[in-house]
Design an enzyme around this catalytic site. Sequence first.
Site, PDB file in Angstrom:
ATOM      1  N   LYS A  22       0.838  -1.203   0.000  1.00 27.63           N
ATOM      2  CA  LYS A  22       0.000   0.000   0.000  1.00 27.63           C
ATOM      3  C   LYS A  22       0.874   1.255   0.000  1.00 27.63           C
ATOM      4  CE  LYS A  22      -2.205   0.697   3.888  1.00 27.63           C
ATOM      5  NZ  LYS A  22      -1.773   1.955   4.560  1.00 27.63           N
ATOM      6  N   ARG A  27       2.492   5.965  -3.253  1.00 25.76           N
ATOM      7  CA  ARG A  27       3.547   6.871  -3.688  1.00 25.76           C
ATOM      8  C   ARG A  27       3.663   6.874  -5.210  1.00 25.76           C
ATOM      9  NH1 ARG A  27       4.472   5.593   1.392  1.00 25.76           N
ATOM     10  NH2 ARG A  27       5.861   6.848   2.734  1.00 25.76           N
ATOM     11  N   GLY A  69      -5.717   7.619   5.576  1.00 29.32           N
ATOM     12  CA  GLY A  69      -4.826   8.693   6.016  1.00 29.32           C
ATOM     13  C   GLY A  69      -3.760   9.042   5.002  1.00 29.32           C
ATOM     14  N   SER A 145       5.859  10.372   8.806  1.00 28.81           N
ATOM     15  CA  SER A 145       6.651  10.375   7.574  1.00 28.81           C
ATOM     16  C   SER A 145       5.787  10.678   6.358  1.00 28.81           C
ATOM     17  CB  SER A 145       7.349   9.028   7.389  1.00 28.81           C
ATOM     18  OG  SER A 145       6.399   7.994   7.220  1.00 28.81           O
ATOM     19  N   GLN A 146       4.480  10.495   6.475  1.00 29.15           N
ATOM     20  CA  GLN A 146       3.597  10.772   5.334  1.00 29.15           C
ATOM     21  C   GLN A 146       3.563  12.260   4.999  1.00 29.15           C
ATOM     22  OE1 GLN A 146      -0.216   8.970   6.097  1.00 29.15           O
ATOM     23  NE2 GLN A 146       0.641   6.911   6.227  1.00 29.15           N
ATOM     24  N   SER A 172      10.807   7.317  11.479  1.00 30.08           N
ATOM     25  CA  SER A 172      10.304   6.633  10.272  1.00 30.08           C
ATOM     26  C   SER A 172      11.209   6.860   9.063  1.00 30.08           C
ATOM     27  CB  SER A 172       8.870   7.081   9.955  1.00 30.08           C
ATOM     28  OG  SER A 172       7.992   6.727  10.999  1.00 30.08           O
ATOM     29  N   ASP A 291       4.101   0.507  12.366  1.00 36.46           N
ATOM     30  CA  ASP A 291       2.914  -0.242  11.942  1.00 36.46           C
ATOM     31  C   ASP A 291       2.930  -1.705  12.372  1.00 36.46           C
ATOM     32  OD1 ASP A 291       1.576   1.867  10.823  1.00 36.46           O
ATOM     33  OD2 ASP A 291       2.228   1.472   8.777  1.00 36.46           O
TER      34      ASP A 291
END
Length: 408
Positions: A22, A27, A69, A145-146, A172, A291
Site C-alpha cells: 500500500k 507513492r 490517512g 513520515s507521510q 520513520s 505499523d
Amino acid sequence: MNINISARTSRLNGDITITGSKSETNRLLLLQALYPQLTIANISNSDDALVMQKGLKSSASEIDIHHAGTAMRFLTAYFATQPGRNIRLTGSRRMTERPIGILVEALRELGADISYENEEGYPPLLIQGKRLQGNKVTIPADVSSQYISALLLIAPSLPEGLMLELKGKITSVPYIKMTLSLLDRIGVPYEFKGNLIRVQPKTTVEKQTLVVESDWSSASYFYSIAALSESASISLSSYRKDSLQGDSVLSEIYRHFGVETSFKGDGLHLSRSADAAVTDYMELDLSNAPDIAQTIAVTCFGLGIGCRLTGLHTLKIKETDRLEALKAELSKFGAQIEVTDKELMLQPSGNIQNGVSVATYNDHRMAMAFAPLALKVPLSIQDAGVVSKSYPDFWNDLEVLGFTVEKI
C-alpha cells in the site's frame, strides 16, 4: 461482519500471494499522476489504494477519502499543485480528528492556497490548486513520515524543486528513504545529508513500468502466525531481500520468536520448528516501523513473554489511538499492560482468556494483529471486514493455512 476464528491445526503449511505494498502503491500513484508516462504493476488491492486511485482520477469538486490517512496527506499536496482545481477534501469522522496542520503550513510556505472548513489544523480542507513557486520549507523531523513524503513526492514538479529541512530527530526514516528511492527509480536527482533533503526539478521522465513489492506490513501477521504455531512452513510472495519497506525488519525481529526467514526467487519463506528457541523478553525501538507494533505486542502476549516497545508516538493519530486500543483489547485476554503516549509495556503471562470478542475500532491492523491468537484460543473479531483497508483477502488466506473463519 463479525467472525469467529479458530485453528484446526497448530502445524501450518501453505503458500500465500500478497498484493503490492500500500505504501509503495500510493507513492507511485501520485508520481504517475505527475508523470503519466509511468506504468505500475502489482498495484495493491487495498481500500486505501483504491481510494487514492479514485481521488486522483476524479474530476469532482469534493473528494471523500473515508479512513485513508495516506490518501489525505498525499492528495492534499497533489491538489495544491494543480492549477484550476478547487477541491473540498474530506474523510470519515475519525479523519476529521487526525491533524494535518503541519503539512498544510508547509505547503502554504511554498505558496499553496489551503484553508480549513471547520477546526483549524484538521480536515475537511478547501484547496485551490495553483503553480507553487516556493522551493524551501522546514518542518519538525518527528512528525508522520507521510507529511514528509507528501512534500517529497510533489518536489520534482515544482519549478525549482525543493529544499526540505527536518528539525530534530528524524523518525520513520525507512519510509522517507522509500520515497526517495522511488524518485531515484524514475530519474529524479536528490541528496539526503543530515537533516537536509534536496530534490531537483524534473519536467519529464522516461516511459517505464514500475513493479510494486508486496506489503511487508501484511506479511507481519504471518510472522506472528508462524511464531505462535507449533511448527510452520509458509511461503509468501512477492518480496525482495533488499526491500525499501521499513517493516522488512520483521525478518530480524522474529528470529527472537523462533521464526527463520529465507528468500528464494521473488518470495520469502517462513519456518519454525517445534523446538525453536524463543527469547524471554523483548525490548524494541519501533520508531522506524510503528505499523508492526500491534502485531509484535500480540505475538509477545501469545508466547507468554514480556516486552517494552518504544518509538510509538505516531500511533496516537492513526485510524484509532492504537496504544489505548491495544491496552483495552489485550486486557480482555488477561494481559497486564501499560501504555504511555509513546510506548507500551507488557508483563509476561501464562494464561490467555478464552472466547474474547475483539473490538477493531475501524482499524484494519487491530483485526489482523489479533487473529493469530486463534492458534492459542478461539476468539471473535468484530467488524472483520475492516481488513479491506489494506488486505481484502486476509480471512481467505487464513483459511488456506488451516484456520476456521465463520461469519456470525
